[in-house]
Design an enzyme around this catalytic site. Structure first.
Site, PDB file in Angstrom:
ATOM      1  CB  ALA A 118      -0.920   0.007   1.220  1.00  0.00           C
ATOM      2  CE  LYS A 119       4.939   3.908  -0.617  1.00  0.00           C
ATOM      3  NZ  LYS A 119       6.083   3.874   0.334  1.00  0.00           N
ATOM      4  N   GLY A 120       0.268   5.795   0.572  1.00  0.00           N
ATOM      5  CA  GLY A 120      -0.639   6.929   0.650  1.00  0.00           C
ATOM      6  C   GLY A 120       0.131   8.221   0.739  1.00  0.00           C
ATOM      7  CG  ASP A 160       7.036   7.032   2.165  1.00  0.00           C
ATOM      8  OD1 ASP A 160       7.728   7.815   1.516  1.00  0.00           O
ATOM      9  OD2 ASP A 160       6.783   5.874   1.789  1.00  0.00           O
TER      10      ASP A 160
END
Length: 414
Positions: free
Chosen positions: A105-107, A146
């Protein structure tokens, strides 16, 4: 130090190159080509001057075939849905290479966090969490630090999630402060493991790290630890850079003094001999370790790289078109799927500790990280030897095989 753009097509082309060496079907590959979901949210935040400013946020879950998704949240100007989708897919591959029961996942939020006050940053973080609260959780989607975020942001996410759901679930985020269920090694694992992977691969190639010359592009948490670990292994770290400039010393930098200088001045600029970050990329060194962001080496600057080995300590630091050129020049790229898995491994270990409410010592955490990172490196290098392919192709093939196995076993619902 502005990163070049990501490209989904480039990722797919590299995957296509691995298909002849992977045991996958078109059906299982179709799952990989499309993220499970991408959501975009508008985030109104009351600023310190009383005005309301609306930010744009995103969250992509690429795959949950092997387990709950896990991936970072970046606060960065210009971040968009496409960037999140590509990086989420890479996280899926990375988890599979490391053989972890996780998906990718990444946001992110389109904002420069340096322009916000601490109060405004907290408000934005809590609003982002509240908009996603029904889609995240320790068994669904786990958030991690991140670019532009860190332990404090993770703590705010944890608290906002608890306020919205009425229960504290430590495993909804990783990379938390120790006092809130964080893990030893959280800040250091990615940099330390990237350096150890480099040492292991160089030794297998008959190139001893001792007295090798290394340059580190990006002297944040990852680059700092990577540089120190390389030096501890006997390498001469001759140059490092950050967003303001770069420092060079032909006989090797005094990293302790450099860290103290940066702590005091806010930059490596002014320490040692001044060079530019672009000049660092062109140094004649054995190891060039990239610890900034994606696209550091791209089609526009790949011709300047003179290093024998380029290490992706961060995701997609070398873009596909640049990697093709480097391969033609005899430069070996240690891909992110191998070189940067230490961060994902320690995040996984933190998630496991939160689930069991049992925490290991720092020595136990470091040993567990090393075991999993070394196992991933060995599996990839063994595949390379058997199939006579490059490291990235081998890593992609291993990941695709493991994702295919999980997809077939789960079947299609309904």
């Amino acid at each position: 130090m502005r990163a070049a753009g990501l490209n989904w097509q480039g990722l797919m082309e590299q995957l296509q190159g691995a298909l002849p060496y992977a045991e996958v079907t078109d059906q299982s590959l179709a799952y990989f080509k499309y993220p499970k979901r991408t959501v975009s949210v508008n985030l109104p935040v009351r600023m310190d001057d009383g005005q309301v400013r609306v930010f744009r946020g995103y969250r992509t879950v690429h795959s949950t075939a092997r387990g709950p998704s896990m991936g970072g949240v970046r606060f960065k100007a210009g971040v968009g849905a496409h960037e999140c989708e590509v990086l989420a897919a890479i996280m899926t591959l990375k988890a599979a290479v490391a053989d972890l029961p996780l998906g990718g996942a990444k946001g992110g939020v389109d904002v420069d966090p340096e322009t916000l006050s601490p109060h405004e940053l907290q408000g934005l973080t809590r609003r982002y969490t509240s908009e996603l609260v029904e889609l995240i959780g320790p068994g669904e989607d786990v958030l991690a630090p991140d670019v532009g975020t860190g332990q404090q942001v993770m703590a705010w996410i944890l608290d906002a999630y608890a306020e919205n759901t009425g229960e504290t679930q430590g495993g909804v985020v990783v990379g938390k402060p120790m006092s809130l269920g964080g893990s030893y090694g959280s800040k250091d694992a990615r940099g330390r493991s990237a350096a150890l992977v480099a040492a292991r691969v160089l030794e297998q190639g008959g190139v001893p790290l001792h007295r090798s010359r290394a340059a580190v592009y990006g002297f944040g948490d990852v680059g700092r630890k990577a540089a120190q670990t390389l030096a501890d292994q006997g390498a001469l770290v001759v140059a490092v850079s950050d967003q303001h400039g770069a420092a060079y010393a032909s006989g090797g930098l005094d990293l302790g003094a450099l860290s103290a200088w940066r702590e005091q001045s806010g930059s490596v600029e002014g320490f040692g001999t001044a060079i530019t970050p672009d000049e660092l990329l062109g140094l004649d060194v054995d190891v060039l370790l990239l610890a900034y962001d994606y696209g550091t080496v791209n089609a526009g600057n790949a011709h300047a790289v003179r290093a024998r080995y380029v290490v992706e300590a961060t995701n997609r630091a070398v873009l596909p078109e640049a990697e093709r050129f480097l391969a033609e020049q005899g430069v070996t790229v240690l891909p992110d799927l191998v070189a940067s898995i230490g961060g994902l491994v320690v995040n996984y270990l933190e998630w496991v500790q939160d689930a069991s409410n049992f925490f290991w010592t720092e020595e136990e955490i470091e040993a567990a990280i090393d075991v999993r990172v070394n196992a991933a490196v060995d599996s990839v290098t063994d595949f390379m030897g058997r199939r006579q392919v490059g490291m990235r192709t081998a890593a992609y093939a291993i990941a695709l095989n493991r994702l295919h196995s999980a997809t077939v076993m789960r079947g299609v619902y309904p």
